[in-house]
Design a protein around this motif. Structure first.
Motif, PDB file in Angstrom:
ATOM      1  N   ALA A 144      15.797   9.574 -11.849  1.00 29.96           N
ATOM      2  CA  ALA A 144      15.022  10.505 -12.677  1.00 29.96           C
ATOM      3  C   ALA A 144      15.757  10.820 -13.979  1.00 29.96           C
ATOM      4  N   LEU A 145      17.058  11.068 -13.901  1.00 30.54           N
ATOM      5  CA  LEU A 145      17.840  11.344 -15.108  1.00 30.54           C
ATOM      6  C   LEU A 145      17.830  10.145 -16.049  1.00 30.54           C
ATOM      7  N   ARG A 146      18.027   8.966 -15.484  1.00 28.52           N
ATOM      8  CA  ARG A 146      18.050   7.743 -16.300  1.00 28.52           C
ATOM      9  C   ARG A 146      16.719   7.537 -16.997  1.00 28.52           C
ATOM     10  N   LYS A 147      15.627   7.701 -16.258  1.00 28.36           N
ATOM     11  CA  LYS A 147      14.301   7.486 -16.846  1.00 28.36           C
ATOM     12  C   LYS A 147      13.958   8.551 -17.881  1.00 28.36           C
ATOM     13  N   THR A 148      14.326   9.800 -17.611  1.00 29.67           N
ATOM     14  CA  THR A 148      14.064  10.873 -18.571  1.00 29.67           C
ATOM     15  C   THR A 148      14.753  10.589 -19.898  1.00 29.67           C
TER      16      THR A 148
ATOM     17  N   ASP B 250      10.628  15.585  -9.535  1.00 26.93           N
ATOM     18  CA  ASP B 250       9.303  16.080  -9.905  1.00 26.93           C
ATOM     19  C   ASP B 250       9.068  15.902 -11.402  1.00 26.93           C
ATOM     20  N   ASP B 251       7.886  16.258 -11.857  1.00 36.53           N
ATOM     21  CA  ASP B 251       7.563  16.178 -13.275  1.00 36.53           C
ATOM     22  C   ASP B 251       8.153  17.341 -14.053  1.00 36.53           C
ATOM     23  N   PHE B 252       8.791  18.276 -13.359  1.00 39.23           N
ATOM     24  CA  PHE B 252       9.392  19.451 -13.978  1.00 39.23           C
ATOM     25  C   PHE B 252      10.636  19.835 -13.188  1.00 39.23           C
ATOM     26  N   GLU B 253      11.430  20.742 -13.768  1.00 40.23           N
ATOM     27  CA  GLU B 253      12.562  21.315 -13.052  1.00 40.23           C
ATOM     28  C   GLU B 253      12.551  22.824 -13.248  1.00 40.23           C
ATOM     29  N   MET B 254      13.108  23.532 -12.280  1.00 35.28           N
ATOM     30  CA  MET B 254      13.252  24.982 -12.398  1.00 35.28           C
ATOM     31  C   MET B 254      14.737  25.294 -12.508  1.00 35.28           C
ATOM     32  N   VAL B 255      15.067  26.191 -13.435  1.00 33.12           N
ATOM     33  CA  VAL B 255      16.456  26.509 -13.742  1.00 33.12           C
ATOM     34  C   VAL B 255      16.636  28.019 -13.781  1.00 33.12           C
TER      35      VAL B 255
ATOM     36  N   GLY C 285      22.692  -4.717  -9.930  1.00 31.36           N
ATOM     37  CA  GLY C 285      22.438  -4.696  -8.491  1.00 31.36           C
ATOM     38  C   GLY C 285      23.104  -3.512  -7.810  1.00 31.36           C
ATOM     39  N   TRP C 286      24.370  -3.242  -8.171  1.00 26.10           N
ATOM     40  CA  TRP C 286      25.081  -2.106  -7.581  1.00 26.10           C
ATOM     41  C   TRP C 286      24.389  -0.793  -7.937  1.00 26.10           C
ATOM     42  N   LEU C 287      24.044  -0.632  -9.215  1.00 27.48           N
ATOM     43  CA  LEU C 287      23.390   0.595  -9.648  1.00 27.48           C
ATOM     44  C   LEU C 287      22.036   0.758  -8.966  1.00 27.48           C
ATOM     45  N   SER C 288      21.288  -0.320  -8.829  1.00 30.53           N
ATOM     46  CA  SER C 288      20.006  -0.280  -8.130  1.00 30.53           C
ATOM     47  C   SER C 288      20.204   0.166  -6.683  1.00 30.53           C
ATOM     48  N   GLN C 289      21.254  -0.328  -6.033  1.00 33.50           N
ATOM     49  CA  GLN C 289      21.539   0.086  -4.652  1.00 33.50           C
ATOM     50  C   GLN C 289      21.895   1.571  -4.573  1.00 33.50           C
ATOM     51  N   VAL C 290      22.628   2.082  -5.555  1.00 37.22           N
ATOM     52  CA  VAL C 290      22.954   3.517  -5.585  1.00 37.22           C
ATOM     53  C   VAL C 290      21.671   4.320  -5.723  1.00 37.22           C
ATOM     54  N   GLU C 291      20.797   3.909  -6.632  1.00 42.05           N
ATOM     55  CA  GLU C 291      19.545   4.635  -6.836  1.00 42.05           C
ATOM     56  C   GLU C 291      18.648   4.590  -5.602  1.00 42.05           C
ATOM     57  N   ARG C 292      18.751   3.542  -4.817  1.00 42.44           N
ATOM     58  CA  ARG C 292      17.938   3.439  -3.600  1.00 42.44           C
ATOM     59  C   ARG C 292      18.640   4.013  -2.372  1.00 42.44           C
TER      60      ARG C 292
ATOM     61  N   PRO D  17       9.555  17.271 -19.231  1.00 47.24           N
ATOM     62  CA  PRO D  17      10.115  16.672 -18.031  1.00 47.24           C
ATOM     63  C   PRO D  17      11.530  17.199 -17.793  1.00 47.24           C
ATOM     64  N   PRO D  18      12.085  16.937 -16.611  1.00 42.34           N
ATOM     65  CA  PRO D  18      13.452  17.388 -16.339  1.00 42.34           C
ATOM     66  C   PRO D  18      14.425  16.808 -17.361  1.00 42.34           C
ATOM     67  N   VAL D  19      15.334  17.649 -17.847  1.00 49.69           N
ATOM     68  CA  VAL D  19      16.320  17.184 -18.834  1.00 49.69           C
ATOM     69  C   VAL D  19      17.746  17.276 -18.325  1.00 49.69           C
TER      70      VAL D  19
END
Length: 190
Positions: free
Chosen positions: A18-22, A111-116, A39-46, A187-189
Protein backbone atom coordinates in the motif's frame (compact mmCIF):
# COMPACT_ATOMS: atom_id res chain seq x y z
CA UNK A 1 -1.07 -14.30 24.07
CA UNK A 2 2.18 -14.28 22.11
CA UNK A 3 3.40 -10.83 21.11
CA UNK A 4 5.42 -10.53 17.90
CA UNK A 5 6.81 -7.70 15.85
CA UNK A 6 4.89 -6.53 12.83
CA UNK A 7 7.65 -7.96 10.66
CA UNK A 8 6.26 -11.37 11.66
CA UNK A 9 2.64 -10.58 10.73
CA UNK A 10 0.82 -10.68 7.39
CA UNK A 11 0.03 -6.94 7.56
CA UNK A 12 3.66 -5.95 6.94
CA UNK A 13 3.55 -7.10 3.32
CA UNK A 14 0.14 -5.54 2.70
CA UNK A 15 1.27 -2.29 4.31
CA UNK A 16 4.47 -2.24 2.22
CA UNK A 17 2.45 -2.78 -0.95
CA UNK A 18 0.00 0.00 0.00
CA UNK A 19 2.81 2.44 0.85
CA UNK A 20 4.66 1.62 -2.37
CA UNK A 21 1.56 2.06 -4.51
CA UNK A 22 0.50 5.28 -2.77
CA UNK A 23 3.92 6.70 -3.66
CA UNK A 24 3.62 5.41 -7.26
CA UNK A 25 6.75 3.29 -6.86
CA UNK A 26 6.96 0.04 -8.81
CA UNK A 27 8.29 -3.22 -7.37
CA UNK A 28 11.33 -2.87 -9.63
CA UNK A 29 12.02 0.70 -8.48
CA UNK A 30 11.80 -0.14 -4.78
CA UNK A 31 13.85 -3.31 -5.23
CA UNK A 32 16.55 -1.25 -6.97
CA UNK A 33 16.56 1.31 -4.13
CA UNK A 34 16.98 -1.52 -1.65
CA UNK A 35 19.58 -3.39 -3.70
CA UNK A 36 17.35 -6.48 -3.61
CA UNK A 37 15.61 -8.55 -6.25
CA UNK A 38 12.05 -7.95 -7.42
CA UNK A 39 11.28 -11.57 -6.52
CA UNK A 40 12.43 -11.10 -2.91
CA UNK A 41 10.43 -7.90 -2.51
CA UNK A 42 7.36 -9.55 -4.05
CA UNK A 43 7.70 -12.40 -1.53
CA UNK A 44 7.90 -9.89 1.35
CA UNK A 45 4.76 -8.15 0.11
CA UNK A 46 2.96 -11.49 -0.11
CA UNK A 47 4.10 -12.50 3.39
CA UNK A 48 6.28 -15.35 2.07
CA UNK A 49 9.60 -13.87 3.19
CA UNK A 50 10.54 -11.93 6.31
CA UNK A 51 12.85 -8.91 6.02
CA UNK A 52 15.68 -8.38 8.48
CA UNK A 53 15.85 -5.40 10.82
CA UNK A 54 18.25 -3.65 8.41
CA UNK A 55 15.89 -4.41 5.48
CA UNK A 56 13.03 -2.79 7.43
CA UNK A 57 15.13 0.30 8.09
CA UNK A 58 16.06 0.59 4.41
CA UNK A 59 12.40 0.11 3.37
CA UNK A 60 11.25 2.81 5.79
CA UNK A 61 13.87 5.23 4.45
CA UNK A 62 13.08 4.41 0.82
CA UNK A 63 9.34 4.95 1.40
CA UNK A 64 9.78 8.04 3.58
CA UNK A 65 8.12 6.60 6.70
CA UNK A 66 9.27 6.00 10.23
CA UNK A 67 10.67 2.59 11.11
CA UNK A 68 8.06 2.36 13.87
CA UNK A 69 5.33 2.22 11.22
CA UNK A 70 6.81 -1.00 9.85
CA UNK A 71 7.81 -2.43 13.20
CA UNK A 72 5.42 -2.68 16.11
CA UNK A 73 5.70 -3.98 19.64
CA UNK A 74 2.23 -5.15 20.72
CA UNK A 75 0.21 -6.96 18.08
CA UNK A 76 -3.45 -7.96 18.04
CA UNK A 77 -4.62 -11.45 18.70
CA UNK A 78 -5.35 -13.52 15.60
CA UNK A 79 -9.08 -12.95 16.21
CA UNK A 80 -8.68 -9.14 16.35
CA UNK A 81 -6.11 -8.74 13.56
CA UNK A 82 -7.40 -6.50 10.77
CA UNK A 83 -10.33 -5.31 12.88
CA UNK A 84 -9.24 -4.00 16.29
CA UNK A 85 -6.38 -1.67 17.26
CA UNK A 86 -5.83 -1.56 21.00
CA UNK A 87 -4.45 1.67 22.46
CA UNK A 88 -1.20 -0.05 23.49
CA UNK A 89 -0.80 -1.47 19.97
CA UNK A 90 -1.03 1.78 17.99
CA UNK A 91 1.87 2.25 15.62
CA UNK A 92 3.70 5.58 15.90
CA UNK A 93 3.97 7.26 12.51
CA UNK A 94 5.08 10.59 11.10
CA UNK A 95 8.23 12.29 10.00
CA UNK A 96 9.66 13.13 13.42
CA UNK A 97 8.43 16.73 13.55
CA UNK A 98 9.28 18.19 16.96
CA UNK A 99 6.16 18.64 19.07
CA UNK A 100 3.98 16.34 16.95
CA UNK A 101 3.18 12.77 17.99
CA UNK A 102 1.09 10.69 15.59
CA UNK A 103 -0.29 7.16 15.90
CA UNK A 104 -1.99 5.06 13.26
CA UNK A 105 -5.53 4.20 14.36
CA UNK A 106 -6.28 2.03 11.30
CA UNK A 107 -5.43 -1.67 11.60
CA UNK A 108 -3.19 -1.38 8.53
CA UNK A 109 -2.70 0.69 5.36
CA UNK A 110 -4.71 -1.47 2.97
CA UNK A 111 -7.90 0.63 2.94
CA UNK A 112 -8.63 3.62 0.73
CA UNK A 113 -8.06 5.84 3.78
CA UNK A 114 -6.18 5.91 7.07
CA UNK A 115 -7.12 7.20 10.50
CA UNK A 116 -4.50 9.04 12.54
CA UNK A 117 -4.39 10.32 16.14
CA UNK A 118 -2.27 13.49 16.38
CA UNK A 119 -1.09 15.32 19.49
CA UNK A 120 0.38 18.79 18.98
CA UNK A 121 2.51 19.95 21.93
CA UNK A 122 2.12 23.50 23.30
CA UNK A 123 4.39 25.91 21.43
CA UNK A 124 4.94 23.56 18.47
CA UNK A 125 4.55 24.36 14.79
CA UNK A 126 4.97 22.75 11.38
CA UNK A 127 8.47 23.52 10.09
CA UNK A 128 7.03 24.52 6.68
CA UNK A 129 3.75 24.26 4.77
CA UNK A 130 3.18 20.96 2.97
CA UNK A 131 0.95 19.95 0.09
CA UNK A 132 -0.16 16.35 -0.23
CA UNK A 133 -2.26 14.70 -2.96
CA UNK A 134 -4.91 13.78 -0.38
CA UNK A 135 -8.31 14.61 0.99
CA UNK A 136 -8.18 14.99 4.76
CA UNK A 137 -10.80 15.62 7.41
CA UNK A 138 -9.87 16.16 11.05
CA UNK A 139 -11.90 16.39 14.24
CA UNK A 140 -10.47 18.35 17.16
CA UNK A 141 -10.77 16.29 20.34
CA UNK A 142 -9.15 18.86 22.63
CA UNK A 143 -7.08 22.04 22.64
CA UNK A 144 -6.73 24.64 19.90
CA UNK A 145 -4.73 24.86 16.67
CA UNK A 146 -3.98 27.72 14.32
CA UNK A 147 -4.20 26.44 10.74
CA UNK A 148 -3.24 27.78 7.35
CA UNK A 149 -5.12 25.99 4.57
CA UNK A 150 -4.69 27.17 1.01
CA UNK A 151 -3.36 30.53 2.24
CA UNK A 152 -6.33 31.14 4.58
CA UNK A 153 -5.88 31.31 8.37
CA UNK A 154 -8.16 29.60 10.89
CA UNK A 155 -8.24 28.77 14.58
CA UNK A 156 -10.02 25.54 15.54
CA UNK A 157 -10.83 24.10 18.94
CA UNK A 158 -12.37 21.09 20.65
CA UNK A 159 -15.46 19.88 18.77
CA UNK A 160 -14.52 21.63 15.51
CA UNK A 161 -13.62 19.80 12.32
CA UNK A 162 -11.91 20.85 9.11
CA UNK A 163 -11.14 19.56 5.60
CA UNK A 164 -8.07 19.88 3.38
CA UNK A 165 -8.20 18.90 -0.31
CA UNK A 166 -4.67 18.84 -1.71
CA UNK A 167 -4.06 22.41 -0.53
CA UNK A 168 -0.93 23.79 1.10
CA UNK A 169 -1.32 23.38 4.83
CA UNK A 170 0.51 24.35 8.00
CA UNK A 171 -0.30 24.25 11.70
CA UNK A 172 0.89 25.75 14.95
CA UNK A 173 -0.09 25.41 18.58
CA UNK A 174 0.89 28.66 20.32
CA UNK A 175 -1.38 27.75 23.24
CA UNK A 176 -0.57 26.41 26.73
CA UNK A 177 -2.37 23.08 26.24
CA UNK A 178 -1.75 20.15 23.88
CA UNK A 179 -4.12 19.90 20.93
CA UNK A 180 -5.44 16.48 19.92
CA UNK A 181 -7.02 15.70 16.55
CA UNK A 182 -8.33 12.57 14.81
CA UNK A 183 -7.72 12.54 11.04
CA UNK A 184 -9.15 10.56 8.15
CA UNK A 185 -6.77 10.77 5.20
CA UNK A 186 -7.31 9.40 1.70
CA UNK A 187 -5.34 7.89 0.16
CA UNK A 188 -3.07 6.70 2.98
CA UNK A 189 0.20 8.66 3.02
CA UNK A 190 1.99 7.21 6.02
Amino acid sequence: MLQTSIADTPSLGADLRALRKTRSVTLAELAARLGRSVGWLSQVERGLSQPSESDLLEMAEALGVSLSLLKGEAQPTEREAGHIVRRAARRPIGKGIAGLAEDLLSPDLTDDFEMVHSTFAPGSAAPAPITRPTQEVAYMVSGHLDLTIGGREFTVGAGDSFRIRGEAQAWRNPYDQPAVAIWVIAPPVY
